[in-house]
Design a protein around this motif. Structure first.
Motif, short mmCIF file in Angstrom:
data_model
loop_
_atom_site.label_atom_id
_atom_site.label_comp_id
_atom_site.label_asym_id
_atom_site.label_seq_id
_atom_site.Cartn_x
_atom_site.Cartn_y
_atom_site.Cartn_z
N GLU A 1 0.84 -1.21 0.00
CA GLU A 1 0.00 0.00 0.00
C GLU A 1 0.87 1.26 0.00
O GLU A 1 0.49 2.27 -0.58
CB GLU A 1 -0.92 -0.02 1.23
N ASP A 2 2.04 1.18 0.62
CA ASP A 2 2.96 2.32 0.63
C ASP A 2 3.49 2.63 -0.76
O ASP A 2 3.69 3.79 -1.12
CB ASP A 2 4.14 2.06 1.56
N GLU A 3 3.74 1.59 -1.53
CA GLU A 3 4.28 1.79 -2.88
C GLU A 3 3.20 2.20 -3.87
O GLU A 3 3.40 3.10 -4.69
CB GLU A 3 4.98 0.52 -3.36
N LYS B 1 -6.22 3.17 -3.81
CA LYS B 1 -6.99 4.13 -4.61
C LYS B 1 -6.30 4.41 -5.95
O LYS B 1 -6.95 4.58 -6.97
CB LYS B 1 -7.17 5.45 -3.85
N VAL B 2 -4.99 4.44 -5.93
CA VAL B 2 -4.22 4.67 -7.16
C VAL B 2 -4.39 3.48 -8.10
O VAL B 2 -4.62 3.65 -9.30
CB VAL B 2 -2.74 4.94 -6.85
N ALA B 3 -4.27 2.26 -7.57
CA ALA B 3 -4.40 1.06 -8.40
C ALA B 3 -5.78 1.01 -9.07
O ALA B 3 -5.89 0.71 -10.26
CB ALA B 3 -4.16 -0.19 -7.57
N LEU C 1 -13.35 -6.27 -4.41
CA LEU C 1 -12.07 -6.73 -3.84
C LEU C 1 -11.62 -5.80 -2.70
O LEU C 1 -11.23 -6.29 -1.64
CB LEU C 1 -10.98 -6.79 -4.93
N LEU C 2 -11.71 -4.50 -2.91
CA LEU C 2 -11.30 -3.56 -1.86
C LEU C 2 -12.12 -3.74 -0.59
O LEU C 2 -11.57 -3.69 0.51
CB LEU C 2 -11.44 -2.12 -2.36
#
Length: 154
Positions: free
Chosen positions: A113-115, A119-121, A148-149
């Motif tokens: 999640e840090d990388e 939301k970006v994905a 999935l989220l």
């Protein structure tokens, strides 16, 4: 294994990397003519570009996405299937939508999640659907990823 491509322009952002990953994965889904991973990636890197002004070398994140999706495709497909309506199967999905979902699921499940924030994905997957597909696909992909989220947060 690093994907090798000889071209001349560097990819400038992760969006371009995801585009090329989706184009590569697309070619590997139910191909009419057998294609290797390296061939698919080389073609994707030149697609839409003047072949003499294609992309330089290979990007580490592109390698990671393409290799990761390729190695986990069976698991990704099982997970994607879980979020499809009862009367839908992976075979009914457009190849491009499946490629976009595989890349998005890979990022959500295997990249920290840090990388890549979730939301970006999801946003990137929707943007890719806008580029390569249509409004119905965009909505469908958004719905599958929302499912999935929801499960990942529980």
């Amino acid at each position: 294994m690093k994907l090798m491509v000889s071209s001349v322009t560097k990819m400038s952002n992760r969006h371009q990397v995801r585009e090329k990953a989706v184009q590569t994965i697309f070619q590997l889904i139910r191909p009419q003519v057998p294609v290797s991973l390296d061939q698919a990636c080389a073609f994707a890197l030149e697609a839409g570009n003047d072949p003499e002004a294609g992309f330089e070398g290979s990007d580490a994140y592109l390698d990671r996405l393409v290799q990761g999706v390729n190695q986990t495709a069976e698991e990704l497909d099982q997970r994607i299937s879980h979020y499809l309506a009862e009367d839908w199967t992976l075979d009914r999905l457009a190849r491009i939508d499946l490629a976009i979902l595989r890349v998005a699921f890979y990022e959500l499940l295997y990249v920290s999640e840090d990388e890549v924030p979730s939301k970006v994905a999801v946003n990137e997957a929707v943007e890719l659907a806008k580029t390569f597909s249509d409004d119905k696909s965009k909505q469908f992909i958004n719905g599958v990823l929302a499912g999935l989220l929801k499960d990942l947060k529980n």
